[in-house]
Design a protein around this motif. Structure first.
Motif, PDB file in Angstrom:
ATOM      1  N   SER A   1      16.534  17.365  14.044  1.00  0.00           N
ATOM      2  CA  SER A   1      17.336  16.208  14.470  1.00  0.00           C
ATOM      3  C   SER A   1      18.721  16.228  13.834  1.00  0.00           C
ATOM      4  O   SER A   1      19.720  15.925  14.483  1.00  0.00           O
ATOM      5  N   ARG A   2      18.795  16.578  12.560  1.00  0.00           N
ATOM      6  CA  ARG A   2      20.085  16.635  11.883  1.00  0.00           C
ATOM      7  C   ARG A   2      20.949  17.772  12.429  1.00  0.00           C
ATOM      8  O   ARG A   2      22.169  17.632  12.570  1.00  0.00           O
ATOM      9  N   THR A   3      20.320  18.884  12.744  1.00  0.00           N
ATOM     10  CA  THR A   3      21.066  20.017  13.308  1.00  0.00           C
ATOM     11  C   THR A   3      21.618  19.662  14.680  1.00  0.00           C
ATOM     12  O   THR A   3      22.774  19.975  15.000  1.00  0.00           O
TER      13      THR A   3
ATOM     14  N   ASN B  63      28.381  14.072   0.130  1.00  0.00           N
ATOM     15  CA  ASN B  63      27.731  12.763  -0.034  1.00  0.00           C
ATOM     16  C   ASN B  63      28.420  11.867  -1.052  1.00  0.00           C
ATOM     17  O   ASN B  63      27.809  10.944  -1.588  1.00  0.00           O
TER      18      ASN B  63
ATOM     19  N   ARG C 287      27.959   5.624   1.589  1.00  0.00           N
ATOM     20  CA  ARG C 287      26.836   4.959   2.262  1.00  0.00           C
ATOM     21  C   ARG C 287      26.097   3.971   1.361  1.00  0.00           C
ATOM     22  O   ARG C 287      25.049   3.460   1.748  1.00  0.00           O
TER      23      ARG C 287
ATOM     24  N   VAL D  19      12.874  16.445  10.966  1.00  0.00           N
ATOM     25  CA  VAL D  19      14.135  15.936  10.425  1.00  0.00           C
ATOM     26  C   VAL D  19      15.251  16.969  10.534  1.00  0.00           C
ATOM     27  O   VAL D  19      16.367  16.654  10.962  1.00  0.00           O
TER      28      VAL D  19
ATOM     29  N   GLU E 280      21.797  21.582   2.772  1.00  0.00           N
ATOM     30  CA  GLU E 280      20.439  21.398   3.270  1.00  0.00           C
ATOM     31  C   GLU E 280      19.630  22.679   3.178  1.00  0.00           C
ATOM     32  O   GLU E 280      20.097  23.751   3.574  1.00  0.00           O
TER      33      GLU E 280
ATOM     34  N   THR F  55      25.255   7.870  11.624  1.00  0.00           N
ATOM     35  CA  THR F  55      24.605   9.155  11.870  1.00  0.00           C
ATOM     36  C   THR F  55      23.149   9.022  12.308  1.00  0.00           C
ATOM     37  O   THR F  55      22.546  10.018  12.714  1.00  0.00           O
TER      38      THR F  55
ATOM     39  N   GLN G  59      26.074  20.792   6.900  1.00  0.00           N
ATOM     40  CA  GLN G  59      24.710  20.901   6.374  1.00  0.00           C
ATOM     41  C   GLN G  59      24.622  21.979   5.297  1.00  0.00           C
ATOM     42  O   GLN G  59      23.570  22.589   5.106  1.00  0.00           O
TER      43      GLN G  59
ATOM     44  N   TYR H 236      20.340   9.174  10.920  1.00  0.00           N
ATOM     45  CA  TYR H 236      19.472  10.249  10.433  1.00  0.00           C
ATOM     46  C   TYR H 236      18.004   9.829  10.415  1.00  0.00           C
ATOM     47  O   TYR H 236      17.668   8.742   9.966  1.00  0.00           O
TER      48      TYR H 236
ATOM     49  N   PHE I 279      22.266  16.648  15.681  1.00  0.00           N
ATOM     50  CA  PHE I 279      23.332  15.657  15.515  1.00  0.00           C
ATOM     51  C   PHE I 279      24.644  16.334  15.154  1.00  0.00           C
ATOM     52  O   PHE I 279      25.691  16.009  15.714  1.00  0.00           O
ATOM     53  N   TRP I 280      24.628  17.287  14.213  1.00  0.00           N
ATOM     54  CA  TRP I 280      25.888  17.899  13.791  1.00  0.00           C
ATOM     55  C   TRP I 280      26.409  18.942  14.766  1.00  0.00           C
ATOM     56  O   TRP I 280      27.592  19.268  14.756  1.00  0.00           O
TER      57      TRP I 280
END
Length: 562
Positions: A224-226, A377, A450, A221, A287, A134, A284, A136, A228-229
């Motif tokens: 970027s995560r948004t 997670n 992970r 951050v 989050e 990912t 997410q 992240y 990515f998903w």
């Protein structure tokens, strides 16, 4: 008029063009990279499950997260993308054809992807990009890692443009005719890929590359995560839809039947396009910074994908039953006995279909507000991932390989290779059941994903988890045996199987099926609806994220690596 249209429908659905040797070399190049990736990524996965038992240490100072990154990137991105593009090209070449100019551009796409793959892999192997699949933020990799990723995406876009041009040329030569079903499906999947990968392309080009080069001191951050998903969830359907192509249009031919409904197949793919992209927030849910209302809206859109999934299940089992009864099956389930269980081209994908039942159930849990909080997670998510992608998708890809590779290479699928393939499919199913089942159970007990064993060794839960970690190692070992078998079969089919002709199976539609409506060819309509759904699901929350994100949220000097 309707009768005439129906005759045209039957003609175009049965269209099949010969594949030349230059074409075969192109398609086999993509497939070869995919199977090389299968071996490398599988070996990294084996090392991971050994480390998690707490009884194995990686040699030569190799970091666990370096191995984990190789496993995720090589199998989740490289293997799947190369196999799918090679499969796409073969389907388009068979149904609508490919010109010399188109083939040359396709080679450019291939080499751009190869260069990008080499750059990315080199950085991971040097320990400069242990940022997981990912990647992240605030994990930061070497700039070359991100540049390599960007090249892979750009190469895949070029391949998609070639596919679209192939269909456009065909439609110009066949005015008023519906496009071949498989060409329609490839076009839908490449549209999905292009729209979805815009998210990761923006994140890499605008955020990660400037940040990693030192041109930007901070990175947002949550943005970027948004992004990515926005890409990461439709990526799953980019993997899955080629399997659906085989289920709808190829498996019926293999079992001696016909396509249940061309219209239903097209509609299911259109719905997958609608509902697979604007749903990234369900990854997410835990989050902060994203309004719960928008999370709820995207969860609802996520569950809408159940509709085309159930349509596919109905279509496939209707095909199985109709075919079985035509062969003389009696009773409620007598048709099951008429299916070709000893044909690996059918058996491997069928096992994948069955695995998708618990895989889909797990997906419902992952996308649900309250239940997601239990498994988020944890290694449950990893188990779910291995049921869907590593079982449903991969076993279908293996089933495709048994006829596609010998067809491209001018060789035969011998009874001996067929039997070995059946063994391979069973070994894979057994190994994955053990490993994925243990992951699901350990996840419910709170086992993190992970993470290596060493990071949580000594806690009270270690004794409770250790049995499931050992089960994962056992299942992973069995799976690696399945990988070795598949790589051996690939080499055998490519170089050593007897010369001959193997069928490229494309099913014709049922005689009494309704004619396919002309509006399925209205690409502006389908793309327009998709864009509207995306804008409705992302515009306001994305503006809100940017407005309320703290300035300078992550310092530039965050260490490279994990």
């Amino acid at each position: 008029m309707q009768l005439a249209r129906k005759v045209i429908d039957k003609q175009t659905s049965a269209l099949a063009l010969p594949i030349s040797k230059p074409e075969s070399r192109l398609y086999m190049s993509f497939l070869s990279i995919a199977f090389i990736s299968l071996f490398i990524g599988g070996l990294m996965g084996l090392l991971q499950v050994f480390v998690r038992t707490g009884k194995f240490t990686l040699p030569f100072g190799i970091d666990y997260y370096q191995v984990l990154t190789v496993h995720g990137v090589i199998l989740g991105l490289v293997l799947t993308t190369y196999f799918i593009i090679g499969f796409h090209f073969s389907l388009m070449g068979k149904t609508v054809g490919i010109s010399d100019k188109q083939r040359k551009i396709a080679w450019i796409a291939f080499w751009i992807m190869v260069i990008g793959t080499i750059l990315t892999a080199t950085m991971i192997l040097l320990g400069e990009a242990s940022v997981l699949y990912t990647f992240y933020a605030p994990l930061r990799a070497h700039p070359v890692f991100y540049i390599g990723l960007a090249l892979v995406v750009v190469g895949s876009w070029i391949a998609g443009f070639v596919n679209w041009h192939q269909l456009a040329v065909w439609k110009k030569a066949h005015p008023g005719e519906k496009s071949p079903l498989l060409a329609f499906m490839v076009t839908i999947n490449t549209i999905l890929w292009f729209i979805a990968s815009l998210g990761v392309a923006v994140a890499v080009l605008i955020q990660f590359i400037p940040w990693s080069l030192g041109f930007a001191e901070t990175i947002n951050v949550l943005v970027s995560r948004t992004l990515f998903w926005y890409f990461g969830h439709p990526l799953v359907y980019f993997w899955l839809l080629p399997a659906y192509m085989a289920w709808y249009a190829i498996i019926p031919k293999i079992i001696g039947g016909k396509l249940f409904s061309d219209s239903l197949a097209r509609m299911s793919f259109v719905l997958f396009l609608f509902f697979s992209i604007p749903v990234g927030f369900h990854h997410q849910l835990t989050e902060p910074g994203i309004d719960p209302t928008w999370k709820f809206i995207q969860v609802v859109l996520t569950f809408m994908v159940v509709i085309p999934s159930l349509m596919t299940a109905f279509s496939m089992f209707a095909t199985f039953e109709i075919t079985g009864r035509r062969k003389g099956a009696k009773g409620l389930f007598g048709w099951l006995k008429k299916l070709p269980w000893k044909d690996v081209r059918f058996l491997a994908p069928f096992i994948g279909m069955v695995a998708f039942i618990p895989g889909g159930a797990g997906g419902i849990i992952n996308a649900s507000h309250q239940m997601n909080a239990v498994v988020h997670n944890t290694i449950w998510v990893t188990g779910h991932f291995h049921l869907t992608v590593a079982t449903t998708v991969m076993l279908t890809f293996f089933g495709i390989s048994y006829w596609l590779i010998p067809h491209l290479r001018g060789r035969k699928l011998t009874p001996k290779i067929n039997r070995l393939g059946i063994i391979q499919a069973i070994v894979w199913a057994v190994g994955m059941s053990i490993m994925s089942g243990a992951m699901h159970i350990q996840g419910l007990l709170g086992g993190p994903r992970r993470s290596s064993y060493s990071e949580y060794a000594g806690g009270d839960q270690v004794t409770e988890w250790i049995g499931y970690q050992m089960a994962q190692a056992i299942g992973g070992t069995i799976l690696f045996v399945g990988i070795l078998l598949m790589v051996y079969i690939f080499i055998k089919l490519t170089f050593f199987a007897p010369k001959g002709e193997e069928e490229f199976p494309i099913a014709e539609e049922e005689e009494n099926a309704e004619a396919t409506p002309a509006y399925f060819e209205n690409w502006k309509l389908w793309i327009g609806i998709t864009v509207v759904l995306i804008l409705a699901a992302y515009t306001i929350p994305f503006i809100d994220i940017i407005q309320h994100s703290p300035a300078g949220s992550v310092p530039f000097d965050f260490p490279i690596g994990r």
